[in-house]
Write an enzyme that holds these catalytic residues in place. Structure first.
Site, PDB file in Angstrom:
ATOM      1  CD  GLU A  71     -24.962  54.380  -5.354  1.00  0.00           C
ATOM      2  OE1 GLU A  71     -24.002  53.926  -5.984  1.00  0.00           O
ATOM      3  OE2 GLU A  71     -26.091  53.872  -5.397  1.00  0.00           O
ATOM      4  CB  CYS A 100     -31.004  62.161  -8.727  1.00  0.00           C
ATOM      5  SG  CYS A 100     -32.063  60.865  -8.125  1.00  0.00           S
ATOM      6  CB  CYS A 153     -35.614  52.036   0.275  1.00  0.00           C
ATOM      7  SG  CYS A 153     -37.293  52.642  -0.045  1.00  0.00           S
ATOM      8  CB  CYS A 197     -40.323  48.880  -5.258  1.00  0.00           C
ATOM      9  SG  CYS A 197     -41.312  50.179  -4.496  1.00  0.00           S
ATOM     10  CB  CYS A 210     -36.501  49.596  -6.783  1.00  0.00           C
ATOM     11  SG  CYS A 210     -35.489  51.004  -6.315  1.00  0.00           S
ATOM     12  CB  CYS A 243     -35.083  55.420 -12.522  1.00  0.00           C
ATOM     13  SG  CYS A 243     -35.338  57.084 -13.018  1.00  0.00           S
TER      14      CYS A 243
HETATM   15  N1  SAH Z   1     -39.337  56.082  -3.047  1.00  0.00           N
HETATM   16  C1  SAH Z   1     -39.621  57.169  -3.941  1.00  0.00           C
HETATM   17  C2  SAH Z   1     -38.358  57.865  -4.390  1.00  0.00           C
HETATM   18  C3  SAH Z   1     -37.417  57.024  -5.238  1.00  0.00           C
HETATM   19  S1  SAH Z   1     -37.657  57.534  -6.866  1.00  0.00           S
HETATM   20  C4  SAH Z   1     -40.468  56.705  -5.098  1.00  0.00           C
HETATM   21  O1  SAH Z   1     -40.690  55.490  -5.205  1.00  0.00           O
HETATM   22  O2  SAH Z   1     -40.981  57.513  -5.864  1.00  0.00           O
HETATM   23  C5  SAH Z   1     -37.149  56.184  -7.779  1.00  0.00           C
HETATM   24  C6  SAH Z   1     -37.990  56.109  -9.052  1.00  0.00           C
HETATM   25  O3  SAH Z   1     -37.409  55.100  -9.893  1.00  0.00           O
HETATM   26  C7  SAH Z   1     -39.419  55.663  -8.768  1.00  0.00           C
HETATM   27  O4  SAH Z   1     -40.311  56.370  -9.591  1.00  0.00           O
HETATM   28  C8  SAH Z   1     -39.410  54.200  -9.156  1.00  0.00           C
HETATM   29  O5  SAH Z   1     -40.680  53.754  -9.544  1.00  0.00           O
HETATM   30  C9  SAH Z   1     -38.397  54.184 -10.277  1.00  0.00           C
HETATM   31  N2  SAH Z   1     -37.723  52.893 -10.455  1.00  0.00           N
HETATM   32  C10 SAH Z   1     -37.433  51.985  -9.513  1.00  0.00           C
HETATM   33  N3  SAH Z   1     -36.826  50.913 -10.062  1.00  0.00           N
HETATM   34  C11 SAH Z   1     -36.721  51.166 -11.387  1.00  0.00           C
HETATM   35  C12 SAH Z   1     -36.179  50.438 -12.493  1.00  0.00           C
HETATM   36  N4  SAH Z   1     -35.622  49.240 -12.342  1.00  0.00           N
HETATM   37  N5  SAH Z   1     -36.236  51.019 -13.711  1.00  0.00           N
HETATM   38  C13 SAH Z   1     -36.795  52.228 -13.873  1.00  0.00           C
HETATM   39  N6  SAH Z   1     -37.321  52.966 -12.871  1.00  0.00           N
HETATM   40  C14 SAH Z   1     -37.294  52.439 -11.640  1.00  0.00           C
END
Ligand code: SAH
Length: 357
Positions: free
Chosen positions: A93, A110, A117, A121, A124, A336
């Protein structure tokens, strides 16, 4: 013969190719302009190239590496989410965010760097399917070509904050970023290209050593290493403190901009967290970017608006430079941490109006 995706070719590769078929090198630039600036969808549009060469290119290369299977538009803020299918049947996406009305008033695209991935995390959605595969340069660039063509919008800010961990796909991501920046490519300023990482020491160090000119965003998300490791397993082999030491020794602050991202949950925004953040950023001018946790299939709870305001105030009183990122496209699961590559069907009566199909 299997066709190659032409967007995997850098300017140097294209020059080599044209030399190898007895053509002039300048063809490479000509083709790049068609591919990126003019966003051509077929070689037959390239009218300043002879019919013979167009046919030859058409036989050897494909222009589009992805197929757009769905475009969803947020009713709240106009954010557009694109679902793309790769040639081998995976879904990724991209999101077009219209920051109109906000201080910078830009359009942001974006982009995803991987299908799935491997970072795991806990908060996420992209982590849920696990790692599928790295995207190649053509698949990264093609997201932008499609978004521009379909939306009709062009001047973009680029963030590698979609699906995947860019530093686990270092070479394809850098090659794509270089073509985005290249004058005969998309010609986007390096200041408008940001690469976000969960914190891969090796990748960050390589990025600095190679003097890559792009902005860097670092996802911190907790102030205590043990707690961070529980929500971000990457902390185990890549302790944030080591990254932070390395950055303070090496990061050329005058050239690249560094942002630290902190996703706010109910349980990581205490007064002690604020103090630890203050301590971490005492000697740097790093900007802290706060994001209230978005909804997903995780077990974590987002802070209330009042809790967000209180945390921001505490940091501001301590002079920590902080901004709160507004979340766009929540109603289409485009914010995000909400990109899963799943397909949704709108259905009334469900929690968020979206149901997986
Ligand atoms: N893997 C990289 C690129 C993905 S960016 C990274 O982690 O930076 C995705 C961003 O969204 C990251 O900063 C992550 O911390 C944030 N993110 C992930 N899950 C989220 C959620 N449920 N709510 C808000 N931000 C989130």
């Amino acid at each position: 013969m299997v066709k190659q995706f032409i967007k995997n070719y850098s300017i140097g590769d294209l020059e080599d190719y044209f030399r190898s078929i007895g053509e002039k090198e300048y063809r490479a630039k000509q083709i790049m302009i068609w591919l990126y600036e003019k966003n051509a969808a077929s070689f037959h549009e390239m009218t300043n190239v002879s019919k013979k060469l167009r046919d030859l290119l058409d036989g050897a290369f494909s222009i589009n590496a992805l197929e757009c299977s769905e475009r969803m538009i947020s009713e709240i803020d106009g954010t557009e989410k694109y679902l793309f299918k790769t040639h081998d049947g995976h879904y990724i996406e991209s999101v077009l965010i219209k920051n109109e009305g906000t201080e910078d008033g830009r359009l942001t695209v974006c982009l995803s760097s991987q299908a799935g991935c491997a970072m795991g995390c806990r908060f996420c959605e992209t982590a849920k399917p696990g790692f599928i595969r790295n995207l190649d340069t053509a698949e990264i660039l093609d997201q932008l070509s499609h978004v521009r063509r379909i939306s009709g919008q062009r001047n973009n800010n680029i963030v590698f904050m979609g699906m995947g961990e860019p530093f686990m796909n270092y070479e394809s991501v850098m090659r794509a970023a270089d073509i985005m920046n290249y004058p005969f490519g998309f010609h986007i300023s390096v200041r408008k290209i940001t690469i976000s990482t969960a914190g891969i020491i090796e990748g960050i160090e390589r990025f600095i050593d190679e003097r890559r000119p792009y902005n860097l965003a670092l996802s911190l998300n907790d102030t205590l290493p043990e707690k961070r490791e529980r929500i971000m397993p990457v902390e185990g082999r890549n302790p944030f403190m080591e990254i932070s030491d390395m950055l303070s020794r090496k990061f050329p602050t005058s050239r690249n901009r560094l942002t630290v991202v902190y996703v706010m949950r109910k349980d990581n925004i205490s007064m002690d967290d604020a103090k630890r953040l203050k301590k971490m950023f005492r000697y740097s001018r790093i900007k802290l970017n706060l994001i209230p946790l978005n909804q997903g299939s995780h077990e974590y709870r987002p802070p209330t608006d009042e809790e967000v305001d209180r945390f921001v105030q505490e940091l501001e009183i301590m002079n920590v430079p902080v901004t709160v990122r507004k979340s766009f496209g929540r109603d289409i699961f485009g914010a995000c941490g909400q990109l899963s590559g799943r397909r949704y069907a709108t259905r009334e009566g469900s929690d968020n109006g979206l149901n997986t199909i």
